[in-house]
Design a protein around this motif. Structure first.
Motif, PDB file in Angstrom:
ATOM      1  N   PRO A  88       0.828  -1.128   0.149  1.00 36.94           N
ATOM      2  CA  PRO A  88       0.156  -0.390   0.334  1.00 36.94           C
ATOM      3  C   PRO A  88       0.906   1.307   0.308  1.00 36.94           C
ATOM      4  O   PRO A  88       1.596   1.418   0.375  1.00 36.94           O
ATOM      5  CB  PRO A  88      -0.750   0.055   1.063  1.00 36.94           C
ATOM      6  N   ASP A  89       0.719   1.899  -0.656  1.00 32.19           N
ATOM      7  CA  ASP A  89       1.178   3.389  -0.647  1.00 32.19           C
ATOM      8  C   ASP A  89       1.087   4.493   0.472  1.00 32.19           C
ATOM      9  O   ASP A  89       1.653   5.378   0.973  1.00 32.19           O
ATOM     10  CB  ASP A  89       0.638   4.519  -2.298  1.00 32.19           C
ATOM     11  N   THR A  90      -0.139   3.716   1.744  1.00 32.67           N
ATOM     12  CA  THR A  90       0.253   4.614   2.994  1.00 32.67           C
ATOM     13  C   THR A  90       1.512   3.380   3.961  1.00 32.67           C
ATOM     14  O   THR A  90       1.348   4.286   5.502  1.00 32.67           O
ATOM     15  CB  THR A  90      -0.848   4.721   3.311  1.00 32.67           C
ATOM     16  N   THR A  91       1.789   2.906   3.945  1.00 33.71           N
ATOM     17  CA  THR A  91       2.336   2.047   4.701  1.00 33.71           C
ATOM     18  C   THR A  91       3.980   3.329   4.971  1.00 33.71           C
ATOM     19  O   THR A  91       5.154   3.768   3.833  1.00 33.71           O
ATOM     20  CB  THR A  91       3.286   0.831   3.346  1.00 33.71           C
ATOM     21  N   SER A  92       4.383   2.531   6.396  1.00 36.56           N
ATOM     22  CA  SER A  92       5.768   3.864   6.351  1.00 36.56           C
ATOM     23  C   SER A  92       6.923   3.720   6.169  1.00 36.56           C
ATOM     24  O   SER A  92       7.292   2.453   5.347  1.00 36.56           O
ATOM     25  CB  SER A  92       5.537   3.989   8.297  1.00 36.56           C
ATOM     26  N   LEU A  93       8.067   4.098   5.457  1.00 33.52           N
ATOM     27  CA  LEU A  93       9.069   3.766   5.541  1.00 33.52           C
ATOM     28  C   LEU A  93       9.460   2.934   6.118  1.00 33.52           C
ATOM     29  O   LEU A  93      10.650   1.781   5.868  1.00 33.52           O
ATOM     30  CB  LEU A  93      10.471   4.999   5.342  1.00 33.52           C
ATOM     31  N   ASP A  94       9.534   3.321   7.565  1.00 32.33           N
ATOM     32  CA  ASP A  94      10.682   2.142   8.721  1.00 32.33           C
ATOM     33  C   ASP A  94       9.698   1.229   8.409  1.00 32.33           C
ATOM     34  O   ASP A  94      10.776  -0.054   8.838  1.00 32.33           O
ATOM     35  CB  ASP A  94      10.219   3.262  10.129  1.00 32.33           C
ATOM     36  N   GLU A  95       8.271   1.187   8.699  1.00 34.19           N
ATOM     37  CA  GLU A  95       8.239   0.333   7.724  1.00 34.19           C
ATOM     38  C   GLU A  95       8.227  -1.483   6.937  1.00 34.19           C
ATOM     39  O   GLU A  95       8.395  -2.659   6.962  1.00 34.19           O
ATOM     40  CB  GLU A  95       6.217  -0.208   8.228  1.00 34.19           C
ATOM     41  N   HIS A 146      13.934  -6.556  -2.579  1.00 33.24           N
ATOM     42  CA  HIS A 146      14.916  -5.472  -2.259  1.00 33.24           C
ATOM     43  C   HIS A 146      13.495  -4.799  -3.093  1.00 33.24           C
ATOM     44  O   HIS A 146      14.094  -3.156  -3.832  1.00 33.24           O
ATOM     45  CB  HIS A 146      16.009  -5.261  -3.238  1.00 33.24           C
ATOM     46  N   PHE A 147      12.595  -4.620  -3.500  1.00 32.50           N
ATOM     47  CA  PHE A 147      11.825  -4.624  -4.861  1.00 32.50           C
ATOM     48  C   PHE A 147      10.548  -4.601  -4.600  1.00 32.50           C
ATOM     49  O   PHE A 147      10.437  -5.970  -4.245  1.00 32.50           O
ATOM     50  CB  PHE A 147      12.325  -4.459  -6.367  1.00 32.50           C
ATOM     51  N   ALA A 148       9.405  -3.183  -5.140  1.00 30.39           N
ATOM     52  CA  ALA A 148       7.689  -3.855  -4.050  1.00 30.39           C
ATOM     53  C   ALA A 148       7.529  -2.346  -5.752  1.00 30.39           C
ATOM     54  O   ALA A 148       7.910  -1.990  -5.369  1.00 30.39           O
ATOM     55  CB  ALA A 148       7.888  -3.266  -2.816  1.00 30.39           C
ATOM     56  N   LEU A 149       6.133  -2.805  -5.618  1.00 31.16           N
ATOM     57  CA  LEU A 149       5.009  -2.468  -6.669  1.00 31.16           C
ATOM     58  C   LEU A 149       4.323  -2.043  -5.670  1.00 31.16           C
ATOM     59  O   LEU A 149       3.776  -2.603  -4.715  1.00 31.16           O
ATOM     60  CB  LEU A 149       4.586  -3.129  -7.431  1.00 31.16           C
ATOM     61  N   VAL A 150       3.846  -0.273  -5.789  1.00 28.30           N
ATOM     62  CA  VAL A 150       3.321   0.553  -5.088  1.00 28.30           C
ATOM     63  C   VAL A 150       1.467   0.618  -5.427  1.00 28.30           C
ATOM     64  O   VAL A 150       1.694   1.427  -6.488  1.00 28.30           O
ATOM     65  CB  VAL A 150       3.294   1.957  -4.056  1.00 28.30           C
ATOM     66  N   VAL A 151       0.718   0.370  -4.615  1.00 27.66           N
ATOM     67  CA  VAL A 151      -0.964  -0.024  -4.999  1.00 27.66           C
ATOM     68  C   VAL A 151      -0.895   1.137  -3.863  1.00 27.66           C
ATOM     69  O   VAL A 151      -1.172   1.514  -3.409  1.00 27.66           O
ATOM     70  CB  VAL A 151      -1.413  -0.749  -5.538  1.00 27.66           C
ATOM     71  N   ASP A 152      -2.768   1.966  -5.165  1.00 30.51           N
ATOM     72  CA  ASP A 152      -3.212   2.928  -3.731  1.00 30.51           C
ATOM     73  C   ASP A 152      -4.562   2.461  -3.264  1.00 30.51           C
ATOM     74  O   ASP A 152      -4.239   0.315  -3.367  1.00 30.51           O
ATOM     75  CB  ASP A 152      -4.241   3.492  -4.713  1.00 30.51           C
ATOM     76  N   GLU A 153      -5.920   2.610  -2.476  1.00 32.36           N
ATOM     77  CA  GLU A 153      -6.267   2.318  -1.902  1.00 32.36           C
ATOM     78  C   GLU A 153      -7.976   1.069  -2.851  1.00 32.36           C
ATOM     79  O   GLU A 153      -8.382  -0.103  -3.042  1.00 32.36           O
ATOM     80  CB  GLU A 153      -7.238   2.682  -1.455  1.00 32.36           C
ATOM     81  N   TYR A 154      -7.098   1.563  -4.038  1.00 35.25           N
ATOM     82  CA  TYR A 154      -8.150   0.679  -5.363  1.00 35.25           C
ATOM     83  C   TYR A 154      -7.580  -0.194  -5.985  1.00 35.25           C
ATOM     84  O   TYR A 154      -8.042  -0.672  -6.987  1.00 35.25           O
ATOM     85  CB  TYR A 154      -8.939   1.939  -6.358  1.00 35.25           C
ATOM     86  N   GLY A 155      -5.964  -0.767  -5.417  1.00 31.99           N
ATOM     87  CA  GLY A 155      -5.530  -1.295  -6.164  1.00 31.99           C
ATOM     88  C   GLY A 155      -5.121  -1.281  -7.510  1.00 31.99           C
ATOM     89  O   GLY A 155      -4.071  -1.564  -8.293  1.00 31.99           O
TER      90      GLY A 155
END
Length: 430
Positions: free
Chosen positions: A292-299, A310-319
């Motif tokens: 999710p795009d709301t994930t904190s950087l620390d988490e 080392h790699f993740a795709l970011v999605v919003d609340e609608y996917g």
């Protein structure tokens, strides 16, 4: 002098020494850093554990020390008044006041407190044991004093909560770093790195991710030689793979996995480009990881380390796909830009003679603040272009100039609905 006078003078001197002890102890135990005491206790320094325990309850500590300090000061003043009135009559009261004020101020207050401020750790370790004993002995009396003090405050409408802290641990550390930087004890680069590490928990993935507009992706149905050529021309080692439409990510290819598969096919089939005929891109693609795009950087950093990815795709609340984030992106927020020999060269920022800086519209406000040592707000927008659009309440054209937050923003270039280049200048250059 008669024996009574000698004993009185000796008692006054002893009480002044006790007053100096209590005054110095109060200053040392309140001025010393709990972090320093914790470090010393971990090293087994004598008295550090006692001092650390004492500072856990500052209200009890101060109450006990002030009780002892006032007892000896009042007793010393009383003895001095008795002594001087015996020798000088009623004028002895004035003489006792003058002499005791001088002695208490110089030898029982200023001198021990100055020493305690100069060497708080050393002083705290030396007084911790005796003060601990005194606090335990007079705990009942101090308890009554605390109740009376809180009652008096409640009468005037003040509720005392000694367990409440005005600042959290992070805020205290941040304040200490800023203070030492302003005093010259911490360099700007070191301050930026330390503060950035503290801010990871307050910042979200959406603030540092690479926007989907800038992501390099490849079609899963592309020809094998086209896929290999794409990797050879890319500066990235991981490429998202899509099918049917660019935002439908179905996998992620690592350059090493691609190389292993190409090598396997080359050894198993005829040499040359014909070896790629049996290449299946999905056979080497990893399953995509969406966050999710709301994930904190620390988490997110903790998840990267836990999953060994080392790699993740970011999605919003609608996917819907918003971008991608890597472990390197998070580390760059702490240490600054990390480049290797395959990264394309980027234009470096530079301050002009008038104090202005030309920046790309997609540059983050945080990076601009770090470079210019500025304090532009990043609550409402992440990028410089976003801040201008938010304040202007419109998408400005090239050539328009705005002033807000103490800075002058000139739009230098715009492409369709995007501000691509700006010039930022503080209105009051420092």
């Amino acid at each position: 002098m008669d024996p009574a006078t000698l004993w009185t003078v000796a008692a006054i001197i002893g009480l002044l020494l006790l007053s100096a002890f209590f005054s110095g102890s109060e200053t040392a135990l309140t001025a010393v850093s709990r972090a320093a005491l914790h470090r010393l206790a971990g090293r087994g320094e004598r008295g550090a554990a006692s001092a650390l325990k004492l500072t856990e309850d500052n209200e009890r500590l101060i109450g006990a020390v002030l009780l002892g300090n006032n007892l000896v000061n009042i007793l010393a003043a009383s003895l001095a008044t008795h002594l001087f009135t015996r020798h000088f009559g009623q004028a002895g009261v004035a003489w006792a006041t003058l002499v005791m004020t001088f002695l208490v101020l110089v030898f029982a207050e200023v001198t021990p407190k100055t020493y305690a401020i100069t060497s708080p750790e050393t002083a705290a370790l030396r007084v911790a044991k005796p003060i601990s004993i005194f606090v335990r002995l007079f705990a009942p009396v101090v308890g009554v004093i605390r109740v009376l003090a809180r009652g008096a405050l409640r009468v005037v409408g003040v509720r005392a909560d000694p367990d409440a802290r005005i600042l959290g641990a992070h805020e205290e550390i941040r304040g200490a770093i800023d203070l030492h930087h302003s005093e010259g004890g911490v360099e700007k680069d070191d301050r930026d790195r330390l503060l950035a590490a503290l801010d990871l928990n307050e910042r979200e993935v959406s603030e540092v991710m690479r926007h989907r507009r800038n992501i390099e992706t490849i079609d899963a149905d592309a020809a094998p030689d086209e896929i290999v050529a794409f990797f050879l021309n890319s500066s990235h080692t991981r490429i998202p793979v899509w099918r049917d439409e660019p935002e439908n990510i179905v996998g992620v290819i690592h350059a090493k996995d691609l190389l292993r598969e190409v090598d396997r096919l080359a050894r198993a089939a005829a040499p040359g480009r014909a070896a790629l005929d049996n290449f299946d891109v999905m056979a080497v693609a990893m399953e995509p990881w969406f966050v999710p795009d709301t994930t904190s950087l620390d988490e997110q950093m903790r998840e990267f380390l836990r999953r060994r990815s080392h790699f993740a795709l970011v999605v919003d609340e609608y996917g819907d796909l918003q971008g991608l984030i890597t472990l390197e992106d998070i580390l760059e927020e702490i240490v600054g830009d990390i480049s290797d020999e395959h990264d394309p060269e980027e234009a470096t920022l530079a301050k002009r003679s008038d104090g202005s800086i030309e920046v790309e519209g997609e540059m983050t406000i945080r990076d601009l603040n770090r470079f210019g040592d500025w304090d532009l707000p990043d609550d409402e927008a992440t990028t410089v272009a976003g801040l201008v659009i938010h304040e202007a309440q419109t998408i400005p054209d090239a050539g328009q100039i705005f002033s807000f937050h103490g800075f002058r923003f000139e739009v230098l270039a715009r492409e369709r609905h995007r501000i691509t280049k700006l010039r930022v200048k503080p209105l009051d250059p420092r």
